[in-house]
Structures are given as structure tokens and as C-alpha cells.
Enzyme design. Structure first.
Site, PDB file in Angstrom:
ATOM      1  CG  HIS A   1      -6.618   0.435  -1.624  1.00 44.66           C
ATOM      2  ND1 HIS A   1      -6.871  -0.157  -0.409  1.00 44.66           N
ATOM      3  CD2 HIS A   1      -7.629  -0.017  -2.442  1.00 44.66           C
ATOM      4  CE1 HIS A   1      -7.950  -0.917  -0.485  1.00 44.66           C
ATOM      5  NE2 HIS A   1      -8.428  -0.843  -1.695  1.00 44.66           N
TER       6      HIS A   1
ATOM      7  CB  CYS B   1      -0.976  -0.010   1.172  1.00 46.27           C
ATOM      8  SG  CYS B   1      -0.193   0.080   2.811  1.00 46.27           S
TER       9      CYS B   1
ATOM     10  CG  HIS C   1      -4.585   0.293   3.909  1.00 45.75           C
ATOM     11  ND1 HIS C   1      -3.730  -0.552   3.234  1.00 45.75           N
ATOM     12  CD2 HIS C   1      -5.555   0.644   3.001  1.00 45.75           C
ATOM     13  CE1 HIS C   1      -4.155  -0.738   2.000  1.00 45.75           C
ATOM     14  NE2 HIS C   1      -5.273  -0.010   1.836  1.00 45.75           N
TER      15      HIS C   1
END
Length: 245
Positions: free
Chosen positions: A222, A165, A210
Site C-alpha cells: 500500500h 492509497c 484506507h
């Protein structure tokens, strides 16, 4: 007359003795002139005794003391298997062949999958369009959308191998001259915090676990997690937003 009788008697006795020696019955006259039968017999070994001795001789066996006759361990007897053992061996052989075939199929499938993944990454990378170093939020979104389908790889920072990510956001913003830290938690401190997100803003979870890029309309792009690829989806939780361009 008396001399004649005596002579006859002597001759008869001699004759009898001779006849006895050969086992022939002899006839002699008694002194009174009457005939008398004289018999003789000879003793022989019974026939049954002879047969018994012959039987004993025929069954007698003599074994020399130093004779070597070998032992059971020296016998070369071929090993035989029951039908059940043969069937069990056949089933085991068949199972082994099936396992080998299955392993070969899995290996072939893995090779095909890896080849397809490399081809997909190469295709995606070849279609990436360079954008200006300076740009707007919309430019950031358009550039990021080109990486859809790149697989998630933990620690990945390059589209040729895969992204995680924070590697994805770091790569995209670097194209526009924005240097981001390597981890999602560290990227929380970059830029200007905003509460009304716009396309191109960086979004980060409140715990810093995240990170992604806001594309507008309540959606984000993402690199989600292992087993997934870079994708666009709806916001699934609350995020903090940072404006970088």
C-alpha cells in the site's frame, strides 16, 4: 643799598618762576640774606592707571550686530563608535553570514533530495513490466510490487508523481481492466466480499479510510501516508476484503 636789595629780590622771583615752569628746584635768598631751598613737583597720571586702561582695551571685543557666526548644528563633527558598538556590529554581521550560509546549504540539500527523488521515480517507472489485461491475483501482486519506493503524494494517481492509497490501487487494477472509484471509501463497494483473502484481493478498512492489496502470508502492499513510500508490510489491523479478479 635798599634799591640793590629790591632789584635782587625781583631777579630771584623771576628766576624761581622760570624754574617752576620746568620743574627744576631753585635756590633763592630770603630777604634776610639766608639761602632757602624752593622745590616744585608736577603731577603725572599713575602708571597703574595706564596699564589698567591698556588691559581693558586689549580685552574689549566688538561684535557687529549682523555678524553670522553659525551654530552648533553647522559643525561637521565625525561620528565615532565605542568598541562595544563595533563588537556588536561584528557579531551581528557574523550571525547574518552564518544564517545565509545555512539557508544556502538547506536549499542545496533540498535540490539534491528532489533530484534523487525524481531519479528514483524515473528508475522505478522504467522497470515496470506490462502484464496482460486479464490475469490472476498473483499477477496483480507481481505488478503492484514493481511500484515499491514511489513516494506517497496526497491525491496522487501516477507513478511519475506519486500515489496516495486509493490512487495506487486504482492504478494497479486499471492495468487489469478493473475500474475502481477514486476514493478508498467508494472502493469498498466494488467486487465480491470474501472472508478468506487470497493474493491480489483488495483490502479496505471498515471505516473506508484506507485501502491496499493483499499479497499473502499476512502481508499487504500500500501507499501508507505522507513521508512514506509504497511498501510491503504486515497487516496492522482488521480489514474487509474484496475479490476483483
Amino acid at each position: 643799598m635798599k634799591k640793590t636789595r629790591k632789584y635782587v629780590s625781583m631777579m630771584a622771583a623771576a628766576t624761581i618762576c622760570g624754574m617752576l615752569s620746568i620743574g627744576i628746584p631753585a635756590v633763592a635768598q630770603a630777604s634776610d640774606g639766608s639761602e632757602a631751598v624752593v622745590t616744585s613737583s608736577r603731577s603725572f597720571t599713575p602708571g597703574s592707571k595706564v596699564r589698567a586702561d591698556l588691559l581693558t582695551e586689549s580685552t574689549a571685543t566688538t561684535v557687529e550686530k549682523d555678524s553670522s557666526w553659525g551654530g552648533i548644528e553647522s559643525l561637521n563633527v565625525p561620528a565615532t563608535k565605542s568598541q562595544a558598538e563595533k563588537d556588536a556590529e561584528a557579531r551581528a554581521q557574523q550571525a547574518q553570514e552564518q544564517a545565509q550560509a545555512a539557508a544556502s546549504r538547506r536549499q542545496s540539500a533540498q535540490q539534491v533530495s528532489r533530484s534523487a527523488a525524481r531519479a528514483a521515480r524515473a528508475s522505478t517507472t522504467s522497470t515496470v513490466v506490462d502484464a496482460p489485461v486479464s490475469g490472476t491475483g498473483a499477477d496483480v501482486v507481481n505488478y503492484a510490487l514493481q511500484f515499491q519506493g514511489i513516494p506517497y503524494v496526497y491525491g496522487g494517481t501516477d507513478p511519475a508523481t506519486g500515489f496516495d492509497c486509493s490512487g495506487f490501487t486504482q492504478y494497479v487494477f486499471a492495468h487489469f481492466g478493473v475500474s475502481l472509484p477514486r476514493t478508498a471509501d467508494a472502493q469498498r463497494s466494488v467486487g465480491v466480499p470474501v472472508t478468506d483473502p487470497a493474493p491480489g484481493d483488495l483490502l479496505v478498512t471498515s471505516d473506508g479510510s484506507h485501502v491496499g492489496i493483499y499479497v499473502g502470508g499476512g502481508r499487504m502492499i500500500h501507499a501508507p501516508r505522507p513521508g512514506r513510500t509504497v511498501t510491503v508490510q504486515k497487516l496492522y489491523r482488521d480489514f474487509e476484503y474484496r475479490r476483483l479478479v
